[in-house]
Design a protein around this motif. Sequence first.
Motif, PDB file in Angstrom:
ATOM      1  N   ASP A 173      46.798  45.008  48.819  1.00  0.00           N
ATOM      2  CA  ASP A 173      45.739  44.335  48.808  1.00  0.00           C
ATOM      3  C   ASP A 173      44.859  45.182  49.925  1.00  0.00           C
ATOM      4  O   ASP A 173      45.174  45.976  50.461  1.00  0.00           O
ATOM      5  N   ASP A 174      43.535  44.497  50.317  1.00  0.00           N
ATOM      6  CA  ASP A 174      42.910  44.972  51.514  1.00  0.00           C
ATOM      7  C   ASP A 174      43.498  45.174  52.648  1.00  0.00           C
ATOM      8  O   ASP A 174      43.427  46.088  53.305  1.00  0.00           O
ATOM      9  N   ASP A 182      31.647  56.538  44.177  1.00  0.00           N
ATOM     10  CA  ASP A 182      31.968  55.152  44.124  1.00  0.00           C
ATOM     11  C   ASP A 182      31.969  54.383  42.742  1.00  0.00           C
ATOM     12  O   ASP A 182      32.346  53.405  42.596  1.00  0.00           O
ATOM     13  N   ASP A 216      40.470  42.402  37.745  1.00  0.00           N
ATOM     14  CA  ASP A 216      40.009  42.423  39.018  1.00  0.00           C
ATOM     15  C   ASP A 216      38.481  42.368  38.652  1.00  0.00           C
ATOM     16  O   ASP A 216      37.958  42.554  37.838  1.00  0.00           O
ATOM     17  N   HIS A 236      45.599  44.513  37.489  1.00  0.00           N
ATOM     18  CA  HIS A 236      44.110  44.970  37.613  1.00  0.00           C
ATOM     19  C   HIS A 236      43.306  45.033  36.538  1.00  0.00           C
ATOM     20  O   HIS A 236      41.966  45.076  36.788  1.00  0.00           O
ATOM     21  N   VAL A 296      39.988  50.051  49.786  1.00  0.00           N
ATOM     22  CA  VAL A 296      41.212  49.796  48.903  1.00  0.00           C
ATOM     23  C   VAL A 296      40.754  49.905  47.284  1.00  0.00           C
ATOM     24  O   VAL A 296      41.316  50.258  46.341  1.00  0.00           O
ATOM     25  N   LYS A 297      39.599  49.449  47.108  1.00  0.00           N
ATOM     26  CA  LYS A 297      39.038  49.516  45.676  1.00  0.00           C
ATOM     27  C   LYS A 297      39.000  50.910  44.859  1.00  0.00           C
ATOM     28  O   LYS A 297      39.273  51.115  43.786  1.00  0.00           O
ATOM     29  N   ARG A 298      38.510  51.681  45.740  1.00  0.00           N
ATOM     30  CA  ARG A 298      38.413  53.203  45.223  1.00  0.00           C
ATOM     31  C   ARG A 298      39.856  53.677  45.307  1.00  0.00           C
ATOM     32  O   ARG A 298      40.096  54.361  44.352  1.00  0.00           O
ATOM     33  N   ASP A 334      36.244  43.636  40.101  1.00  0.00           N
ATOM     34  CA  ASP A 334      35.305  44.767  40.331  1.00  0.00           C
ATOM     35  C   ASP A 334      35.493  45.452  38.849  1.00  0.00           C
ATOM     36  O   ASP A 334      36.520  45.880  38.468  1.00  0.00           O
ATOM     37  N   VAL A 367      37.083  48.896  38.880  1.00  0.00           N
ATOM     38  CA  VAL A 367      38.673  48.891  38.764  1.00  0.00           C
ATOM     39  C   VAL A 367      39.130  48.239  37.600  1.00  0.00           C
ATOM     40  O   VAL A 367      40.126  48.953  36.887  1.00  0.00           O
ATOM     41  N   VAL A 424      42.662  52.013  44.714  1.00  0.00           N
ATOM     42  CA  VAL A 424      43.227  51.492  43.450  1.00  0.00           C
ATOM     43  C   VAL A 424      42.634  52.215  42.028  1.00  0.00           C
ATOM     44  O   VAL A 424      43.340  52.311  41.272  1.00  0.00           O
ATOM     45  N   ARG A 425      41.551  52.596  42.056  1.00  0.00           N
ATOM     46  CA  ARG A 425      40.766  53.093  40.990  1.00  0.00           C
ATOM     47  C   ARG A 425      41.488  54.388  40.740  1.00  0.00           C
ATOM     48  O   ARG A 425      41.836  54.874  39.634  1.00  0.00           O
TER      49      ARG A 425
END
Length: 357
Positions: free
Chosen positions: A282-283, A224, A329, A326, A300-302, A331, A334, A304-305
Amino acid sequence: MTNSASLKEAIRDEAARLGFVSCGFARADAAPDAGAELKRWLAAGHHGTMGWMAERADQRVSPTALWPEARSVIALAMSYAPASNPLALAEEPGLGRVSVYAQGGDYHKTVKKGLKALARFIVDRAPSELKVFVDTAPVMEKPLSAAAGIGWQGKHTNLVSRTHGSWLFLGLILTSLELEPDSPETDHCGSCTRCLDVCPTQAFDGARRIDARRCISYLTIEHDGPIPTEYRKAIGNRIYGCDDCLAVCPWNRFAGQAAANQAFLPRAELAAPRLGDLLALDDAGFRAMFAGSAIKRIGVKRMVRNCLIAAGNSGDPGLVDKVRPHLADPDPIVAEAAQWAMEQLAQAPSSAATQRL
């Protein structure tokens, strides 16, 4: 000793009816060396950030450590053999590559449903205690399945069957019944090293020795944090898992797609998703797209990464407008991946704009 050939045959027949392509029997203590190997692997730190592997290692080393009443193991497998070449999208940089196992329905649900149905069948015929496991509990499915004779652990560490290749989901039933064990399967890899040689990140340190920290499946699914820079180019357009070591195995020539469980047939939107579309999720969109899929659990974040890394590798400046949002973002993982992707795309030749989106 519950040694009735008719009981074992009845279990095999019911397992086949429920969609399992293989069924074998072993003693609960049939893989004594697996626990020692696990401890060596953990001590070397090869599990990376998968802390759950170490937290319950004392139970994972043997079924009897997890459940002392266990006497026998019933090992089962469902096929998810693909109809097409899993490596075909390697030349399509505008598309994301999703591991074959995750292109259809969530295998956890399908396999566990079959295991529970088979468990009820067994108890009706031979009253006993039992427990069912897919891969969310501390049991070592692969060495136990090899001990039960349904395959052997290939040099890529996954189970291989002479009939169904390596496209297999495994499940176990531990039971208090004393069932006559089947003969273990022997190793049929021979001198072949295709699975070791093809690994894009050289994650194997010899046969059956994998460092998860270098494995693309680990990096895109379990890990992660930021994906280490030294592995980003090797990831290519893989956004969820990697099939390379399985896809090149010669034994998969015998893995008929007709045997694949229908629940695992690929969904069109997961078989060849466009990176541009995924980067716009998006989520809520992510949850809708991956509902009922094993992919949903990474969030979603992982995803998108992963897609940002693939976009950076695409050589397609046409993805810049998809990547740019992004950069802001909240995060940091990301945002950093977006910055890396922008830097890579800035170096791409303008002719790459003709690549597919």
